[in-house]
Every structure is written in C-alpha cells, then in structure tokens.
Write an enzyme that holds these catalytic residues in place. Sequence first.
Site, short mmCIF file in Angstrom:
data_model
loop_
_atom_site.label_atom_id
_atom_site.label_comp_id
_atom_site.label_asym_id
_atom_site.label_seq_id
_atom_site.Cartn_x
_atom_site.Cartn_y
_atom_site.Cartn_z
N ASP A 235 0.73 -1.21 0.34
CA ASP A 235 0.21 -0.13 -0.11
C ASP A 235 0.94 1.38 0.28
O ASP A 235 -0.05 2.39 0.13
CB ASP A 235 -0.66 0.12 1.24
CG ASP A 235 -0.02 0.07 2.48
OD1 ASP A 235 0.75 -0.27 2.48
OD2 ASP A 235 -1.21 0.19 3.76
N ARG B 58 9.08 28.43 0.10
CA ARG B 58 8.71 28.87 -0.06
C ARG B 58 6.88 29.28 0.41
O ARG B 58 6.60 30.55 0.73
CB ARG B 58 7.29 28.57 -1.31
CG ARG B 58 8.56 28.54 -2.48
CD ARG B 58 8.41 28.50 -3.80
NE ARG B 58 7.73 26.80 -4.35
CZ ARG B 58 8.07 26.26 -4.76
NH1 ARG B 58 7.52 26.39 -6.29
NH2 ARG B 58 7.25 24.26 -5.68
N LYS C 192 8.33 42.39 -10.50
CA LYS C 192 7.19 41.98 -10.64
C LYS C 192 6.31 41.23 -9.61
O LYS C 192 6.50 41.76 -8.78
CB LYS C 192 7.22 40.57 -11.12
CG LYS C 192 8.04 39.52 -9.56
CD LYS C 192 8.47 37.95 -10.46
CE LYS C 192 8.99 37.00 -9.31
NZ LYS C 192 9.09 35.29 -10.00
N ASP D 57 11.07 26.20 -11.07
CA ASP D 57 10.08 25.14 -11.22
C ASP D 57 8.82 25.52 -12.19
O ASP D 57 9.86 24.57 -13.23
CB ASP D 57 8.30 25.90 -10.08
CG ASP D 57 7.63 25.04 -9.82
OD1 ASP D 57 7.95 24.32 -10.58
OD2 ASP D 57 7.18 25.57 -8.29
N THR E 132 7.57 32.15 -15.05
CA THR E 132 8.01 33.44 -14.81
C THR E 132 9.44 33.79 -16.18
O THR E 132 9.99 34.92 -15.98
CB THR E 132 8.26 33.41 -13.42
OG1 THR E 132 7.07 33.58 -12.89
CG2 THR E 132 8.35 35.11 -12.49
#
Length: 323
Positions: free
Chosen positions: A49, A106, A203, A233, A237
């Site tokens: 599992d 983050r 930004k 990521d 951007t």
Amino acid sequence: MKIFSGSSSQELTNQICVILNKEQKRFSSMGIVEQEIIPGKLKIDKFSDGEILPLFQESVRDEDVFFVQTTNSSDNIMETLLVIDAAKRSGCKSFTLVAPFQAYSRQDKTDHLRSSIGSKVLADVLTTAGMTRVMTIDLHASAIQGFYNVPVIHLNGNKIFIDYIKEHQIEDLTIVAPDQGAVKRASDFCKAFPESTFAMINKKRIKPNEIHSMELVGDVTGRNVVIVDDMADTLGTMCKAAELLMEKGAKSVRAIATHGILSGKAYTNLESSVLTELLVSDSIPAKLLWPMPKLKVISCDNIIARSIWGLVNKKSIHELNSI
C-alpha cells in the site's frame, strides 16, 4: 561518522563519499589513510500500500549519522522522518539531515488569509522526530533558519556555479535579480565578478506560478545577462523575464537556479525560450524526458562534502561559503 542515502539522493551520496575520501587522503598524516568512507547499508522497504519501513543493516550505535535526502516529495519527507526515528532508536550519537533541497521553503509566512506556514511545520516535525542538525542549500528565505530549534548549516548555492561562469569568460556581464526576494542572492553573486553590473526585475504576482506584470530596473543594453535565483519551477516566469531582458537590448540571457524543480511544462518552456542555457544543481535529480541542450546540471557534491568534512573535523564552514 557514517553516511547514508535516502531514496532520492543515492547518486549524489556516492559522489559525496568519493570527495570525502579524497579529503581524508589529503589530510591524513604520514600518508596513513583511515577506513574508506562509503554509503552505509540502509534498506527502504515498502508495503504493497506504499507504507515505508526503513531498516539499518549495520550498527549506528554511538555514531554520528549523516543522512542525505532531498525532501522534494511527501514520500521523501515521510521516509526521512522514519529514518531519523530508526537511527535514534538504534542509539546513534547524532543525526544530521543533509537536505540539498528543503521542501516547503516557499511557505515561510502567511501570504494569504487562513493559510499554513509549511516550512515551520516541516521544521517542527523533523526536530520532534529527533534530528540533531540540518544542512541545506539556499533556503528560499534565510529567516527559515529561525524555525529550527537545532543548528542549521545553510550553504551558499552561488558557490556551485561561479567557476562555470568564470570558465566561460563572459564579457559585458550583468547579474539580474528576477524579483525583490533574489536581490541579496544576486548581489552576493556579483562579488565574484567585480566588473559586472547589477539590475533587477520588479514583478507583481497574482497567485503561485502566475505573474501579472514585470518591469526592469537597470540597464542591460549590449550586456550578457545572468539571472540568479534559488529555484526554477515551471519556468514560466523565468522565460518571460528572459524575453523582457532581450527586448531591453540584452545580447544573451542565461539563468541560474540552485534547485531545478522543473515541474509542469518546465522542459517545454525552456526548449522554446530565448534563454541561452539554464544552470541548475543536482539538489533535485533531473528527470530528462528527452535531450535538453539548454539544461546544464552542475553537482553540489563538492560544497556538501567539504562542509561535512569541516563539521566532522571541527573546521570553519563559513570560509567554504564566503565569496
């Protein structure tokens, strides 16, 4: 000292041991080399599992245990917690988590109403499990160190990439911070290149991975630009920032990100971008689905191995992090 690898960092652990053996040989008196340092025997069993069961297959009693594991998934975090528990129950003297990438960094504050502070939660559970100290590279916010009630060895990821940029002898160099949070990291990188100039991008973010607008603060006309950040990521951007810099007159744009998360459409975004190349470390193992000429992976093995060596031999780690 004994060093073990988690499921996510086996290749990196092998490389770290190679460097540790070189350091040991270099500093051994009269040419006498101590016992070779190799990754310890740790078996990670799983039930059908998915339940994780770590088993040390050698004694760790009264040993300083170093466990290398990047915590980029829930399974890796759970595995780490169980390994800490197993080591403490087996009588280890100390347990150092070597997390090249520490997840949830983050989430260092409540940006949104009724949200969590994930990095504080992770710090609490790791400490409660019995971790003695943590060694990591480029936390998203250095203030996260304050969430831990154990020593944090925070390594400077800029050290991984400086030699590569110097080897390529890039002229008319401008270092760019992609947002306000990266200004300190980028300005620190500038110290290694006294003739470089500095600029930043302001930004405005609507939500995670979505930018409303960005503007350049500084001049990049006729310059070879290097964007310096801590993580890459989806690269949405980063690619938009590269387009903006090229529109403002840059000759070329490279990007450096210590942690190559590279999720979602990251590989497609990189391939179709104006970036000359993206440099990342192997703090997170890259999963290349096809050849990626624009992606360059530089190992963080040296900075980790030398820091472990310094820690074990009571040497200054600060000197290894200074630029």
